[in-house]
Design a protein around this motif. Structure first.
Motif, short mmCIF file in Angstrom:
data_model
loop_
_atom_site.label_atom_id
_atom_site.label_comp_id
_atom_site.label_asym_id
_atom_site.label_seq_id
_atom_site.Cartn_x
_atom_site.Cartn_y
_atom_site.Cartn_z
N TYR A 19 21.25 56.34 28.83
CA TYR A 19 21.77 56.03 27.49
C TYR A 19 21.27 57.06 26.48
N ILE A 20 19.97 57.36 26.55
CA ILE A 20 19.37 58.34 25.65
C ILE A 20 20.02 59.71 25.84
N GLU A 21 20.23 60.08 27.10
CA GLU A 21 20.84 61.37 27.42
C GLU A 21 22.24 61.49 26.82
N GLU A 22 22.99 60.41 26.88
CA GLU A 22 24.37 60.44 26.37
C GLU A 22 24.41 60.38 24.84
N THR A 23 23.49 59.65 24.26
CA THR A 23 23.52 59.44 22.81
C THR A 23 22.97 60.63 22.06
N TRP A 24 21.95 61.28 22.61
CA TRP A 24 21.35 62.47 22.01
C TRP A 24 21.40 63.60 23.02
N PRO A 25 22.52 64.34 23.03
CA PRO A 25 22.71 65.34 24.08
C PRO A 25 21.83 66.60 23.96
N GLN A 26 21.15 66.78 22.82
CA GLN A 26 20.32 67.98 22.68
C GLN A 26 19.18 67.95 23.69
N ASN A 27 18.70 69.13 24.07
CA ASN A 27 17.63 69.25 25.08
C ASN A 27 17.95 68.37 26.28
N PRO A 28 19.02 68.69 26.98
CA PRO A 28 19.48 67.81 28.05
C PRO A 28 18.44 67.59 29.15
N LEU A 29 18.47 66.38 29.69
CA LEU A 29 17.56 66.03 30.79
C LEU A 29 18.30 65.98 32.12
N LEU A 30 19.63 66.06 32.04
CA LEU A 30 20.43 66.14 33.26
C LEU A 30 21.22 67.44 33.24
N PRO A 31 21.47 68.02 34.43
CA PRO A 31 22.29 69.24 34.46
C PRO A 31 23.74 68.94 34.04
N GLN A 32 24.49 69.99 33.75
CA GLN A 32 25.89 69.82 33.37
C GLN A 32 26.77 69.57 34.58
N ASP A 33 26.47 70.28 35.67
CA ASP A 33 27.30 70.22 36.87
C ASP A 33 27.21 68.84 37.53
N PRO A 34 28.38 68.21 37.81
CA PRO A 34 28.35 66.86 38.40
C PRO A 34 27.58 66.75 39.70
N TYR A 35 27.61 67.79 40.54
CA TYR A 35 26.89 67.71 41.81
C TYR A 35 25.38 67.74 41.57
N GLU A 36 24.96 68.61 40.68
CA GLU A 36 23.53 68.67 40.34
C GLU A 36 23.06 67.35 39.70
N ARG A 37 23.95 66.78 38.90
CA ARG A 37 23.63 65.49 38.29
C ARG A 37 23.45 64.42 39.37
N ALA A 38 24.35 64.46 40.36
CA ALA A 38 24.26 63.50 41.47
C ALA A 38 22.94 63.68 42.21
N MET A 39 22.51 64.92 42.40
CA MET A 39 21.23 65.17 43.07
C MET A 39 20.08 64.57 42.25
N ALA A 40 20.10 64.80 40.95
CA ALA A 40 19.05 64.24 40.08
C ALA A 40 19.04 62.73 40.17
N ARG A 41 20.22 62.11 40.14
CA ARG A 41 20.32 60.65 40.22
C ARG A 41 19.85 60.13 41.58
#
Lengths: 219, 225
Positions: B74-96
């Motif tokens: 929720y924090i990541e989506e609401t305040w997108p600055q200094n992202p904590l998740l990568p942009q690429d969906p596959y990299e995001r899936a790896m992080a998750r």
């Protein structure tokens, strides 16, 4: 659209695999389904999910993703039509919260009921009923949890209830009935009216037979 | 101005995930300590998280979000600055995936280490070792799970691993050593040295003392029963 290779490694009796399949179908994604024999896991499965060695595993253009909820989020982000998660951040947080509850608490506690020995079954049943009560209280008369169309929580909840209905009959333990969980029970009727879910669920008698064999084997 | 509140308990690692995420993004928030959180439940806690009745709870404009990993997204989506998740969906899936692994295994171990006795404790110790082996073999290639910069998976796993290190000290088991888990050992050092983490973590001795007492009480109760 560019050629995209999508493969789903699954097992027909796994509710988690079905959750992913429903997501793919809602999005209209073409995929190849590969049935795994969990008693004899393929080298590909072990290669693509070395950590858990489980299904489902989604392979997209050669890149593997494991864990059903992680896969569903990936599907939702990659194929933008027919969103499965709500657009609004707060609504998304609610969807993730409830999906997590079903995944972390409801499913495992239900499974414990069907797998536990007699003296543990009462306690396991109590816990499962508590978890289902939480879910029942949150659901309303709305057809879908999040809004106007089927979403993540609908998929997870409905598939869970479908599985429980079969498992409880085989185990001879009544968990969900129209008396104690009227809303959840009603959802099953709605499930069967939703084409995507209907065509993805394995037939109840096939699943029941599987549970019977499975429980005999583990005794 | 939008109001952000965090309800947490100082000995619990899960609240720090939320604090770190907010500080990383420069979001102003009010922190409310849930006093004596193991024995008492404040009205705010019960109101904001009626289902699990746990902390941390995150409240934005009066709307509560519970479950630390849900809060992080929720924090990541609401305040997108200094992202904590990568942009690429596959990299995001790896992080998750790593976050989920952390929740499934590390979080269970967190509670097992403190609460389990005898055989169960031995089992927990073996599972801890297995988890470390998985992380060492499959998880770490760069400085952080997030890459060269700290990310959501680091916050999620790092919080629990830091606390588990403290538990190691309390139960007298040393696992995360450079010789057996070189990459993991390096990662946790990197993590702890980040100013974001270093400046926003409770005093180690205070934590050791708190959990030592907890552990002693649990062991004594187990012996008595």
């Amino acid at each position: 659209m560019a050629h995209e290779e999508v493969k789903l490694f699954g097992m027909w009796s796994s509710p988690f695999v079905r959750i992913v399949e429903v997501a793919l179908k809602i999005k209209g994604v073409q995929y190849e389904y590969i049935e795994e024999d969990l008693q004899n896991k393929s080298s590909l499965l072990l290669k693509y999910n070395p950590v858990y060695k489980k299904v489902p595993v989604l392979l997209h253009n050669g890149k593997p993703i494991a864990e059903s909820l992680v896969i569903v989020e990936y599907i939702d982000e990659t194929w933008k039509d027919n969103p499965i998660l709500p657009q609004d951040s707060f609504e998304r947080a609610q969807a993730r919260f409830w999906a997590k509850l079903i995944d972390d608490k409801c499913m495992p506690s239900l499974w414990r009921v069907f797998r536990s020995k007699d003296n543990e079954q009462e306690k396991a049943t109590e816990e499962a009923l508590e978890n289902l009560k939480i879910l029942e209280n949150e659901l309303t008369d709305k057809r879908f949890f999040g809004g106007e169309t089927i979403g993540l929580v609908d998929i997870a909840a409905k598939i869970t209830v479908y599985w429980v209905q079969v498992a409880q009959e085989v185990a001879g333990v009544g968990i969900i009935s129209s008396q104690n969980f009227p809303v959840l029970f009603k959802w099953i009727d709605d499930l069967l009216s939703c084409n995507v879910l209907k065509e993805t669920m394995p037939p109840k008698d096939k699943l029941a037979a599987f549970f019977r064999t499975h429980s005999k084997a583990s005794k | 101005m939008a109001e952000v509140k965090v309800l947490g308990a100082w000995p619990s690692p899960f609240g720090y995930r939320v604090i770190w995420a907010l500080k990383h993004k420069g979001v102003k928030f009010e922190y409310i300590e849930e006093e004596d959180h193991l024995n008492k439940k404040s009205k705010l806690r019960l109101q904001s998280n009626p289902v699990h009745q746990k902390v941390p709870v995150f409240i934005h404009d009066g709307k509560p979000v519970a479950e630390s990993t849900v809060i992080l997204e929720y924090i990541e989506e609401t305040w997108p600055q200094n992202p904590l998740l990568p942009q690429d969906p596959y990299e995001r899936a790896m992080a998750r995936f790593w976050i989920k692994l952390g929740e499934d295994k590390a979080t269970t171990l967190f509670f097992a280490f403190i609460r389990a006795v005898g055989e169960d404790h031995e089992k927990a110790t073996n599972e801890w070792k297995e988890l470390l082996q998985i992380l060492e073999k499959h998880g770490l290639g760069k400085k952080f799970f997030g890459g060269e910069e700290i990310g959501m998976a680091d916050l999620a796993l790092g919080s629990v691993v830091c606390w588990l290190e403290i538990f190691e000290e309390i139960v007298g088991v040393k696992m995360i050593e450079a010789v057996s888990f070189p990459r993991l050992h390096q990662w946790i050092q990197n993590f702890k040295q980040e100013p974001l983490i270093k400046d926003n973590i409770p005093d180690r001795q205070k934590l050791v003392s708190f959990f030592k007492h907890r552990r002693e009480a649990i062991v004594a109760a187990a012996k008595a029963s």
